[in-house]
Design a protein around this motif. Structure first.
Motif, PDB file in Angstrom:
ATOM      1  N   CYS A  50       0.814  -1.218   0.000  1.00 23.70           N
ATOM      2  CA  CYS A  50       0.000   0.000   0.000  1.00 23.70           C
ATOM      3  C   CYS A  50       0.848   1.270   0.000  1.00 23.70           C
ATOM      4  CB  CYS A  50      -0.939   0.006   1.206  1.00 23.70           C
ATOM      5  SG  CYS A  50      -0.095   0.076   2.813  1.00 23.70           S
ATOM      6  N   GLN A  52       1.941   2.980   2.529  1.00 28.23           N
ATOM      7  CA  GLN A  52       1.705   3.908   3.640  1.00 28.23           C
ATOM      8  C   GLN A  52       2.978   4.140   4.460  1.00 28.23           C
ATOM      9  OE1 GLN A  52      -1.918   3.435   5.994  1.00 28.23           O
ATOM     10  NE2 GLN A  52      -2.773   2.154   4.368  1.00 28.23           N
ATOM     11  N   GLN A  55       5.025   6.743   2.839  1.00 30.46           N
ATOM     12  CA  GLN A  55       4.394   8.056   2.919  1.00 30.46           C
ATOM     13  C   GLN A  55       4.657   8.740   4.255  1.00 30.46           C
ATOM     14  OE1 GLN A  55       0.267   7.368   2.028  1.00 30.46           O
ATOM     15  NE2 GLN A  55       0.690   6.851  -0.105  1.00 30.46           N
ATOM     16  N   CYS A  91       6.614   3.982  10.435  1.00 39.09           N
ATOM     17  CA  CYS A  91       6.178   3.056   9.384  1.00 39.09           C
ATOM     18  C   CYS A  91       5.411   1.873   9.984  1.00 39.09           C
ATOM     19  CB  CYS A  91       7.369   2.576   8.573  1.00 39.09           C
ATOM     20  SG  CYS A  91       8.724   1.894   9.560  1.00 39.09           S
ATOM     21  N   VAL A  94       1.729   2.594  11.034  1.00 30.96           N
ATOM     22  CA  VAL A  94       0.683   2.745  10.015  1.00 30.96           C
ATOM     23  C   VAL A  94       0.491   1.496   9.164  1.00 30.96           C
ATOM     24  CG1 VAL A  94       1.013   5.240   9.892  1.00 30.96           C
ATOM     25  CG2 VAL A  94       2.218   3.743   8.275  1.00 30.96           C
TER      26      VAL A  94
END
Length: 180
Positions: A50, A52, A55, A91, A94
């Motif tokens: 994903c 995430q 991000q 990291c 999430v």
């Protein structure tokens, strides 16, 4: 995300699961995974790809594998020479699949730093302690032999890559190898 990319990622996950689940061997991608990553075979079959984790990484250290990473397509990894992990664990917080799990910094094992004594400035007689002074486990993961030459303590090194990132030798005299 494009439908074709999602399908490719899904198939990659299935293949990773098959290889990790039926081979009886540990999958080895050679990639340095973000902190808190589960065993590589489980990681490849669990990671949702994903992005995430990448991000939220404040260091922008997490990269996402493209086609050249084979079975690791879409999975996160770290290239310490480009950007190192600061072990903040954002990291892991999430990660929806728990492929990354929050872990105490002292227990993180992303890889292991290795010092090339032939390329290390300190081992060649120059004054350089940048890896030693930058290590988040000061005077524990990297120690100084005779107060000058850096030596990695494999029992403490988390493999975060900060030593490789800050190394002023070119190419870096200290590199982190994936897995433990």
């Amino acid at each position: 995300m494009e439908r074709g990319v999602k399908a490719a990622l899904f198939i990659g996950g299935i293949v990773a699961l098959a290889l990790g689940g039926f081979s009886g061997r540990k999958a080895k991608s050679g990639l340095i995974r973000p902190p808190g990553a589960v065993d590589e075979a489980l990681f490849l079959s669990t990671c949702l790809r994903c992005g995430q984790c990448a991000q939220v990484c404040p260091q922008k250290a997490i990269r996402i594998g493209y086609g050249d990473k084979g079975i690791s397509l879409g999975t996160p990894y770290i290239e310490p020479r480009q950007a190192a992990c600061n072990l903040c664990m954002d990291c892991a917080r999430v990660c929806p699949s728990r492929a990354l799990r929050e872990t105490a910094k002292e227990n993180v094992r992303m890889g292991l730093a290795e010092i090339n004594q032939d390329a290390c400035l300190a081992w060649q007689g120059d004054e350089c302690k940048i890896c030693y002074t930058s290590c988040p486990f000061f005077n524990r993961a990297i120690q100084l032999e005779d107060h000058k030459r850096p030596v990695v303590n494999r029992n403490v090194c988390a493999g975060c890559g900060i030593c490789e990132y800050v190394c002023i030798a070119s190419p870096a005299a200290v590199t982190v190898k994936a897995g433990r």
